[in-house]
Design a protein around this motif. Structure first.
Motif, mmCIF file in Angstrom:
data_model
loop_
_atom_site.group_PDB
_atom_site.id
_atom_site.type_symbol
_atom_site.label_atom_id
_atom_site.label_comp_id
_atom_site.label_asym_id
_atom_site.label_seq_id
_atom_site.Cartn_x
_atom_site.Cartn_y
_atom_site.Cartn_z
ATOM 1 N N ARG A 161 31.479 35.093 40.648
ATOM 2 C CA ARG A 161 32.385 34.865 41.788
ATOM 3 C C ARG A 161 33.669 35.682 41.613
ATOM 4 N N ARG A 162 34.278 36.036 42.744
ATOM 5 C CA ARG A 162 35.499 36.837 42.697
ATOM 6 C C ARG A 162 36.663 36.067 43.305
ATOM 7 N N LYS A 163 37.847 36.312 42.754
ATOM 8 C CA LYS A 163 39.042 35.636 43.265
ATOM 9 C C LYS A 163 39.708 36.547 44.293
ATOM 10 N N TYR A 169 40.614 43.920 41.965
ATOM 11 C CA TYR A 169 40.378 45.341 41.678
ATOM 12 C C TYR A 169 40.412 46.206 42.944
ATOM 13 N N ASP A 170 39.961 45.623 44.076
ATOM 14 C CA ASP A 170 40.034 46.376 45.337
ATOM 15 C C ASP A 170 41.493 46.601 45.732
ATOM 16 N N GLU A 184 56.416 32.105 35.266
ATOM 17 C CA GLU A 184 56.237 31.421 36.560
ATOM 18 C C GLU A 184 55.969 29.927 36.409
ATOM 19 N N ASP A 189 55.222 37.619 31.620
ATOM 20 C CA ASP A 189 55.389 37.619 33.082
ATOM 21 C C ASP A 189 54.643 36.442 33.719
ATOM 22 N N ILE A 190 53.460 36.177 33.211
ATOM 23 C CA ILE A 190 52.675 35.051 33.751
ATOM 24 C C ILE A 190 53.386 33.736 33.427
ATOM 25 N N ARG A 206 33.090 47.531 35.323
ATOM 26 C CA ARG A 206 33.382 48.758 36.084
ATOM 27 C C ARG A 206 33.496 49.978 35.164
ATOM 28 N N GLU A 258 51.868 33.655 44.656
ATOM 29 C CA GLU A 258 51.165 32.395 44.958
ATOM 30 C C GLU A 258 52.099 31.207 44.733
ATOM 31 N N LYS A 259 52.890 31.272 43.672
ATOM 32 C CA LYS A 259 53.845 30.191 43.388
ATOM 33 C C LYS A 259 54.892 30.089 44.487
ATOM 34 N N GLN A 314 45.819 45.685 36.120
ATOM 35 C CA GLN A 314 45.797 44.222 36.287
ATOM 36 C C GLN A 314 46.934 43.583 35.489
ATOM 37 N N TYR A 335 42.660 37.118 47.440
ATOM 38 C CA TYR A 335 44.017 36.697 47.806
ATOM 39 C C TYR A 335 44.238 36.996 49.283
ATOM 40 N N TYR A 395 40.324 41.387 46.911
ATOM 41 C CA TYR A 395 39.950 40.974 45.552
ATOM 42 C C TYR A 395 40.752 41.874 44.594
ATOM 43 N N TYR A 452 48.230 41.006 38.162
ATOM 44 C CA TYR A 452 47.908 39.573 38.056
ATOM 45 C C TYR A 452 49.168 38.697 37.968
ATOM 46 N N PRO A 453 50.154 39.033 37.104
ATOM 47 C CA PRO A 453 51.383 38.215 37.103
ATOM 48 C C PRO A 453 52.094 38.240 38.454
ATOM 49 N N TYR A 464 38.009 31.574 45.927
ATOM 50 C CA TYR A 464 36.865 32.246 45.292
ATOM 51 C C TYR A 464 35.769 32.540 46.319
ATOM 52 N N ILE A 516 42.450 48.377 32.000
ATOM 53 C CA ILE A 516 42.448 47.078 32.702
ATOM 54 C C ILE A 516 43.833 46.430 32.651
ATOM 55 N N ILE A 536 39.054 38.856 34.714
ATOM 56 C CA ILE A 536 39.623 40.185 34.987
ATOM 57 C C ILE A 536 39.081 41.201 33.971
ATOM 58 N N ILE A 567 50.361 35.879 40.804
ATOM 59 C CA ILE A 567 50.715 34.496 40.434
ATOM 60 C C ILE A 567 52.090 34.153 41.007
ATOM 61 N N ARG A 568 53.013 35.111 40.865
ATOM 62 C CA ARG A 568 54.390 34.909 41.367
ATOM 63 C C ARG A 568 54.368 34.672 42.883
#
Lengths: 212, 115
Positions: free
Chosen positions: B72-74, B29-30, A91, A87-88, A69, B55-56, B44, B76, B27, B48-49, B64, A76, A62, B52-53
């Motif tokens: 490579r990009r992740k 950033y998009d 979970e 927060d991460i 960018r 996804e859990k 982010q 969702y 992705y 990002y958290p 990817y 970021i 990230i 993750i929440r």
């Protein structure tokens, strides 16, 4: 939790090391320090080693993508790194696999040290049994506890101070281990065959490699 | 004020992200760009958290994909469970936003009259 292949775990460990190294070289000054603190704080959360590695790789990706960018770390990640990691971590369940891994590694080092130390006597006497004395065992435990506590202290104090009460138990345990080492300095605890010692070294290393 | 708005945001952002993902996989950033286009202001550090929440909970899946412009990009994508959750949220929010809109309109009218 999903089981992961050993080869997959090894590949991720390698990727994590490479990415941490690369981001460390890419950033400088306050930014470098900030990312180091984030990684350290993730480590302090005692997550499953696989999850921890996956998160660290994601976070570095990230950051790298954001930097590519033309964004700043502030743009970021925002302005609250502690909340971000909290927060991460919220979970996931805590895991103490790293402690078992460290204990395995320590057992391997200890047994290897004792084997090397006993090697001249074993060759001389043709006796393949290794003597384990109380003093060296407790002294090793004391150093192991001190090492673990120092690591724990460093990672837990990334954003917060550690309460004084958290020092009490480690200090008592450390003191007790030193006292026991002195009291049992020349006391033979037991003997083991060199083959058993080799098995302990290999098993300890394997546990360390898998869980740490 | 910032604290208040971030707490309010937390309550609805999960579902808003699911709504955006229900159209196509994104992705990181998009997804941020898209959400910021809608008027959110997130980084982010928030997203990002949240992903993750989700996804859990089984509401999104990550995968990817190779990128032409770098590593490579992740990505969702929303799952069936995520769609079910977002449908429920949609109906609740439509009713709630009407009610909140009425209260805000009434408050604005009263404030103007008093002024």
């Amino acid at each position: 939790m999903k089981k992961h292949k050993l080869s997959e775990i090894r590949a991720m460990k390698k990727e994590r090391c490479e990415k941490v190294d690369a981001i460390d070289k890419r950033l400088q000054g306050a930014d470098q320090e900030r990312v180091e603190k984030i990684i350290l704080y993730i480590v302090s959360k005692n997550l499953d080693p696989y999850v921890e590695t996956k998160i660290i790789i994601d976070v570095i990706d990230i950051i790298n993508d954001g930097l590519d960018r033309g964004m700043s770390l502030e743009e970021i990640l925002g302005d609250d790194d502690k909340a971000f990691v909290d927060d991460i971590a919220a979970e996931y369940k805590k895991s103490y696999k790293y402690l078992i891994g460290s204990a395995g590694g320590a057992a391997a080092i200890y047994m290897l040290g004792i084997m090397l130390f006993s090697l001249p006597a074993m060759i001389k006497t043709h006796n393949l049994r290794i003597s384990i004395y109380g003093g060296e065992l407790f002294l090793f435990l004391a150093f192991l506890m001190a090492g673990l506590f120092i690591v724990e202290y460093i990672v837990k104090t990334t954003y917060d101070d550690m309460a004084k009460s958290r020092f009490v138990l480690p200090v008592i345990a450390l003191g007790a281990a030193f006292c026991l080492a002195i009291l049992t300095w020349n006391q033979l605890f037991f003997t083991i065959h060199v083959a058993v010692a080799v098995i302990i070294v290999l098993a300890g290393y394997l546990i360390f490699d898998l869980l740490s | 004020m910032k604290m208040k708005s971030s707490q309010m945001l937390k309550g609805v952002l999960d579902s808003c992200v699911l709504m955006v993902l229900s159209r196509k996989p994104y992705y990181g950033y998009d997804l941020i760009d898209k959400l910021n286009d809608y008027g959110f202001s997130i980084t982010q550090g928030t997203l990002y958290p949240l992903l993750i929440r989700l996804e859990k909970k089984g509401y999104v899946q990550s995968y990817y994909e190779e990128s032409n412009s770098g590593p490579r990009r992740k990505y969702y994508r929303i799952t069936d469970a995520g769609r079910a959750d977002v449908d429920e949220f949609f109906h609740i929010m439509v009713d709630m936003s009407k009610a909140i809109g009425n209260v805000i309109e009434d408050y604005r009218r009263n404030s103007h009259e008093e002024a």
